[in-house]
Design an enzyme around this catalytic site. Sequence first.
Site, PDB file in Angstrom:
ATOM      1  N   GLU A 129       8.633  55.462 -75.648  1.00 14.66           N
ATOM      2  CA  GLU A 129       9.202  54.166 -76.055  1.00 14.66           C
ATOM      3  C   GLU A 129      10.641  54.303 -76.563  1.00 14.66           C
ATOM      4  O   GLU A 129      11.497  53.460 -76.284  1.00 14.66           O
ATOM      5  CB  GLU A 129       8.318  53.546 -77.152  1.00 14.66           C
ATOM      6  CG  GLU A 129       8.791  52.202 -77.649  1.00 14.66           C
ATOM      7  CD  GLU A 129       8.736  51.113 -76.584  1.00 14.66           C
ATOM      8  OE1 GLU A 129       7.635  50.725 -76.200  1.00 14.66           O
ATOM      9  OE2 GLU A 129       9.806  50.664 -76.132  1.00 14.66           O
ATOM     10  N   LYS A 205      18.470  54.909 -68.848  1.00 10.08           N
ATOM     11  CA  LYS A 205      17.569  53.881 -69.398  1.00 10.08           C
ATOM     12  C   LYS A 205      17.171  52.877 -68.320  1.00 10.08           C
ATOM     13  O   LYS A 205      16.014  52.458 -68.234  1.00 10.08           O
ATOM     14  CB  LYS A 205      18.243  53.187 -70.587  1.00 10.08           C
ATOM     15  CG  LYS A 205      18.448  54.141 -71.768  1.00 10.08           C
ATOM     16  CD  LYS A 205      19.416  53.577 -72.791  1.00 10.08           C
ATOM     17  CE  LYS A 205      19.593  54.524 -73.968  1.00 10.08           C
ATOM     18  NZ  LYS A 205      20.727  54.175 -74.823  1.00 10.08           N
TER      19      LYS A 205
HETATM   20  N1  HSE Z   1      24.165  57.035 -77.582  1.00  8.94           N
HETATM   21  C1  HSE Z   1      23.138  56.074 -77.364  1.00  8.94           C
HETATM   22  C2  HSE Z   1      23.764  54.689 -77.468  1.00  8.94           C
HETATM   23  C3  HSE Z   1      22.052  56.286 -78.392  1.00  8.94           C
HETATM   24  O1  HSE Z   1      24.926  54.577 -77.832  1.00  8.94           O
HETATM   25  O2  HSE Z   1      23.102  53.706 -77.148  1.00  8.94           O
HETATM   26  C4  HSE Z   1      20.808  55.535 -78.114  1.00  8.94           C
HETATM   27  O3  HSE Z   1      20.193  55.901 -76.938  1.00  8.94           O
END
Ligand code: HSE
Length: 436
Positions: A129, A205
């Site tokens: 998650e 993501k």
């Molecule tokens: N470096 C990532 C961001 C951290 O700035 O969203 C979270 O995944």
Amino acid sequence: MTAVRVGLLGFGVVGGGTVSVLSRNAQEIARRAGRQIEIVKILTRHPEKSRLVPWPAAQLTTDPSEILNDTSIQLVVEMLGGIEPARSYILRAIEAGKHVVTANKALIATHGNEIFAAARARGVVVAFEAAVAGGIPIIKAIREGLAGNRIRGVAGIVNGTSNYILTQMRECGAEFGDALAQAQRLGYAEADPHFDVDGIDAAHKLTILAAIAFGIPLQFSETYIEGIRDLESADIAYARELGYRVKHLGIARRGASGIELRVHPALIPEKRIIASVDGVMNAVLVDGDAVGSTLFYGPGAGAEPTASAVVADIIDVVRTLTTDPQWRVPHLAFQPDALSDGPILDMGEVKTACYLRCEAEDRPGVLADMTRILADLGISIEAILQKVPEAGAHTVPVILLIHKVREAQVNEAIRRIEALPAIAGKIRRLRVETFD
Ligand code: HSE
Ligand code: NDP
């Protein structure tokens, strides 16, 4: 019932947050999970380092085998980051019959298919998650809460660092380099900011979101990726004049001829709620055929917001410890033998509206030449903005908004316009997403 024994790999930002939340909310968590959860060992590189959350030295180790070979540990939480040794440790944990929770989006996006296959073969859970949008429970929302829908599309602001930089550029007129330095000072950027600002982190993501939304394998290498490094504050200001905000988006959309999988900066009409998501906050828009359009908003990074997701996964795993593997929620939301292999669209076939900015000589006929090229390619113009030349300048900025058209046509238009003698330098192209 006896406590569930847990080993942590990593005691950094997310590891520290996880220890904090598990300790502070231990009783509440036990009431939810039905068992106490006990951290028995934590792997770090530097056990001597002082930590925000102190932990008994006897429970810190530099030897992963003390966790991976300990048969009393049922659950391993990976918060190391990177591909190796995280991948090998997770595969070893699975082989040893341990369940795994990980926050590692890079690993899941690029090696998730291998890891889930190993987990299925061994009958263990791998939960992730925290890998997408930090504290927002978006994996659970799509995989379970929206399971009755045919998901038509997912779009989101999923990199907090990029969003922070774009917000600084808009609100303070900062240039990219200064805004990035500020994001690093505040601890938002990954250790290597290349992943954040060049769109890699967002693509990791999006790869995960697309897989669970559409029931396709993880296909990071098929994702079109563009970051925010080349953006200038002038583009953000011109977009504003036209009624748009520039955001870095991940978009996965199901179309008749394939799936769009793309990460790039985009102009969004100011009136859309997602256009107001500022700073390090994340937001994910999910469009399902039954529910319609839904928007999930929250902190996408940071110790405790990310720990919130990690701990939720730990509780989920503890709750399912006594469930037969075949009755558990599938890793990628769809049953493994029901994943589809529908094509990912080539970026040239994707249709979007666009913002084009160029520097053009200020003399008769230049605009006409540009618009003729667009007309010849069947591209319709929605708006044109020409700025007055700065004192002493030989060129003026010309901004064109064009209606939705295939990317390949826009590429050809850009090639032809850049070849005009009156055009100086490269054309800046930003795609427009209206979410209509
Ligand atoms: N470096 C990532 C961001 C951290 O700035 O969203 C979270 O995944
Ligand atoms: P940190 O760099 O803060 O922490 C990493 C931890 O892992 C440190 O404790 C480090 O040890 C330990 N470590 C790293 N490599 C090794 C190794 N080879 N052997 C032993 N220990 C090792 O990273 P984060 O906590 O920020 O990130 C962890 C994961 O969570 C990453 O996958 C990241 O992408 C993900 N994530 C992070 C978010 C955030 O906001 N930071 C948000 C969402 C996901 P030591 O402390 O001794 O150096």
